[in-house]
Enzyme design. Structure first.
Site, PDB file in Angstrom:
ATOM      1  N   HIS A  63       9.251 -39.892 -41.926  1.00  0.00           N
ATOM      2  CA  HIS A  63       8.123 -39.532 -42.790  1.00  0.00           C
ATOM      3  C   HIS A  63       8.143 -38.035 -43.099  1.00  0.00           C
ATOM      4  CE1 HIS A  63       3.717 -38.825 -43.587  1.00  0.00           C
ATOM      5  NE2 HIS A  63       3.973 -39.816 -44.416  1.00  0.00           N
ATOM      6  N   ASP A 105       4.303 -42.631 -47.378  1.00  0.00           N
ATOM      7  CA  ASP A 105       3.235 -43.109 -46.499  1.00  0.00           C
ATOM      8  C   ASP A 105       3.327 -44.614 -46.268  1.00  0.00           C
ATOM      9  OD1 ASP A 105       2.385 -40.496 -46.426  1.00  0.00           O
ATOM     10  OD2 ASP A 105       0.567 -40.820 -47.605  1.00  0.00           O
TER      11      ASP A 105
END
Length: 138
Positions: A63, A105
Site C-alpha cells: 500500500h 486502498d
C-alpha cells in the site's frame, strides 16, 4: 510518528481519503477493525522501514509503495468515489489520480481480509528498533 498517524485519523473529517480507507477496512473486516492496523508491524501506520513481518504487514508495504506511485494529488487527502457491492469494494468514476488512490486502498483492504489469519497481536505497536533491517524496494 505512528501516534501522529493515529491523531490524523481521529481528526480527519467525515470525508477524506484516510477516512475512506478506514471505511473500506471496516467494510471488509467488521466494525472498528481499522484500529488493528493503525500501528502494526513495520509498515502499517505512518511511514515504514525494514522487512515486513508477515503477510498482513506486507499488505501495508505494498500500500505504501502504491501511494508512492500516485502522481497529481495527495493520496492521504484526496476524496474519491467508491461503493460496496455484494461485499466487494468497487471504485467509482474517478479521474486518473483518484482512481489510482482508490485502487491502492481497495487492494490493501482486500489484502487485509485475505491475510487476516496471519495477523499476530505481537506485532501491534511494534518498536521501530525491530524494523531496522534494510528496507525492501518497491
Amino acid at each position: 510518528m505512528r501516534i501522529l498517524w493515529i491523531v490524523a485519523v481521529c481528526l480527519i473529517g467525515v470525508e477524506g481519503n484516510l477516512f475512506q480507507f478506514a471505511k473500506m477496512i471496516n467494510g471488509k473486516l467488521g466494525a472498528f477493525s481499522v484500529w488493528n492496523y493503525i500501528s502494526y508491524g513495520c509498515y502499517c501506520g505512518w511511514g515504514g522501514q525494514g522487512t515486513p513481518k508477515d503477510a498482513t504487514d506486507r499488505c501495508c508495504f505494498v500500500h505504501d509503495c502504491c501511494y508512492g506511485r500516485v502522481r497529481g494529488c495527495n493520496p492521504k487527502l484526496a476524496i474519491y468515489a467508491y461503493s460496496f457491492k455484494k461485499g466487494n469494494i468497487v471504485c467509482g468514476k474517478n479521474n486518473g489520480c483518484l482512481r489510482d488512490i482508490c485502487e491502492c486502498d481497495r487492494v490493501a483492504a482486500n489484502c487485509f481480509h485475505q491475510n487476516k489469519n496471519t495477523y499476530n497481536k505481537n506485532y501491534r505497536f511494534l518498536s521501530s528498533s525491530r524494523c531496522r533491517q534494510t528496507s525492501e524496494q518497491c
